[in-house]
Design a protein around this motif. Structure first.
Motif: not given
Length: 383
Positions: A157, A68, A111, A161, A135, A94, A114
């Motif tokens: 999620i 991230s 969220d 996504a 994901v 991710l 994402v």
């Protein structure tokens, strides 16, 4: 005459400013080199390409995580540019980072994470039309999900996504997380088949929102079973996962084996290489498998040295040599439709860590819009 020309220009502008109608391509509908490798850092792509595109191969795959906090646009665009030059298809996984309060586990994604990923990865020029996204990772393990696995939260999620990435480009190809096929149901882990069923219970139809099934078809238990051992926790676990998922999905989904491999400290390099060759030629030879990407290209002196394909000095070991000796397909993926001129202009602009959900225009549309005002002013002067 001038009015006719003005209308023509407006029609052209409406084409560029309208949302793109691109959609993912079936990677199995073209020649496909299913050989891949998992890497940890972008600068490993040169050695990865030598491995996966050896012995007649072209356009093999690399799986690479992005965290991230690692949205360096120059770094990742350079990686994609190198992938295009070397004929490597990237699969981006991710990831978050160690939890602030408990660094032994990965932080649960939100969220907002994402959304940030979707905005950032959509700002890059990709080497192929399909933009492969995994994901997250082994979410049936508590240490990969804030300490306690939560199939309901992950299903939400995953569904989000799919929505948010495809709102930005229909070329994003969404792949579910590979699971730990040996995890038992305990307070800190969950059997993957129970987990997958619970996902669909929590979010009915969630598997209709993915484009591919991620699988970690490790030879468990102990990463040491021969490829002839067919079981729900072995090299054929992808079959059991696919059967369960497709019981809740409408489509025949392709499989992406994004991690696998033998513990070389247990079975030895030569046996690990022999097992890998046998599995590729038999168990993983099915035509619904897009890629087999063993873990890991290079561990260095890290905790995964028993899975590494390169020694501490960077030289290929016996497992790597076994993979290089396997004849490979000359892949022919659909090329990216991104304009190199426009994409280059986009990547010179800083990308915010977050933009609002209702900002639907992608970076290319925004770039084109800069000159629209000038053109419209010119058109008005034609009146």
């Amino acid at each position: 005459m001038r009015h006719t020309f003005a209308i023509f220009v407006l029609l052209c502008l409406s084409f560029f400013l309208s949302p793109f109608a691109y959609a993912i391509e079936n990677p199995l509908a073209v020649n496909n080199n299913k050989i891949g490798i998992h890497i940890l850092f972008p600068d490993e792509i040169d050695k990865a390409a030598q491995l996966i595109n050896s012995n007649g191969g072209d356009w093999g795959y690399v799986v690479i995580p992005i965290q991230s906090g690692d949205k360096d646009i120059n770094k990742w665009q350079a990686f994609f540019d190198k992938a295009k030059k070397l004929h490597v298809i990237p699969i981006i996984r991710l990831a978050t980072e160690g939890d602030y309060f408990n660094t032994k586990v990965w932080r649960i994604p939100t969220d907002a994470d994402v959304l940030d990923f979707a905005n950032f990865l959509n700002s890059l020029s990709w080497p192929t039309k399909n933009r492969y996204i995994i994901v997250y990772n082994e979410v049936n393990r508590g240490d990969e999900w804030g300490g306690v696995p939560d199939p309901s939260a992950y299903a939400q999620i995953l569904s989000y996504a799919s929505d948010v990435f495809k709102q930005r480009s229909q070329d994003f190809f969404i792949i579910s997380a590979g699971m730990d096929n040996a995890a038992a149901t305990t307070p800190t882990s969950m059997n993957e088949y129970q987990y997958l069923a619970a996902m669909n219970t929590a979010v009915p139809g969630v598997f209709d929102k993915i484009d591919g099934i991620g699988s970690h078809s490790y030879p468990n238990p102990a990463f040491s079973q021969p490829p002839t051992a067919i079981s729900p926790m072995g090299v054929a676990s992808f079959q059991f996962e696919k059967n369960l998922i497709e019981g809740h999905a409408k489509a025949d989904l392709p499989v992406f084996i994004t991690e696998t491999g033998w513990d070389q400290h247990v079975v030895g390099e030569q046996t690990a290489g022999s097992y890998l060759s046998t599995a590729l030629q038999n168990v993983w030879s099915r035509n619904d498998i897009v890629v087999v990407a063993p873990f890991l290209l290079q561990a260095g002196g890290g905790p995964f040295v028993q899975f590494s394909f390169l020694g501490p000095d960077g030289a290929p070991n016996l497992v790597s040599k076994a993979l290089m000796s396997i004849p490979k397909e000359k892949g022919a993926p659909i090329a990216s439709f991104s304009s190199t001129v426009l994409a280059a202009a986009v990547t010179t602009k800083s990308v915010p860590d977050k933009t609002f959900e209702n900002s639907q225009q992608n970076s290319l549309t925004t770039l084109v819009a800069y000159d629209v005002k000038t053109v419209l002013k010119w058109l008005l002067h034609l009146q």
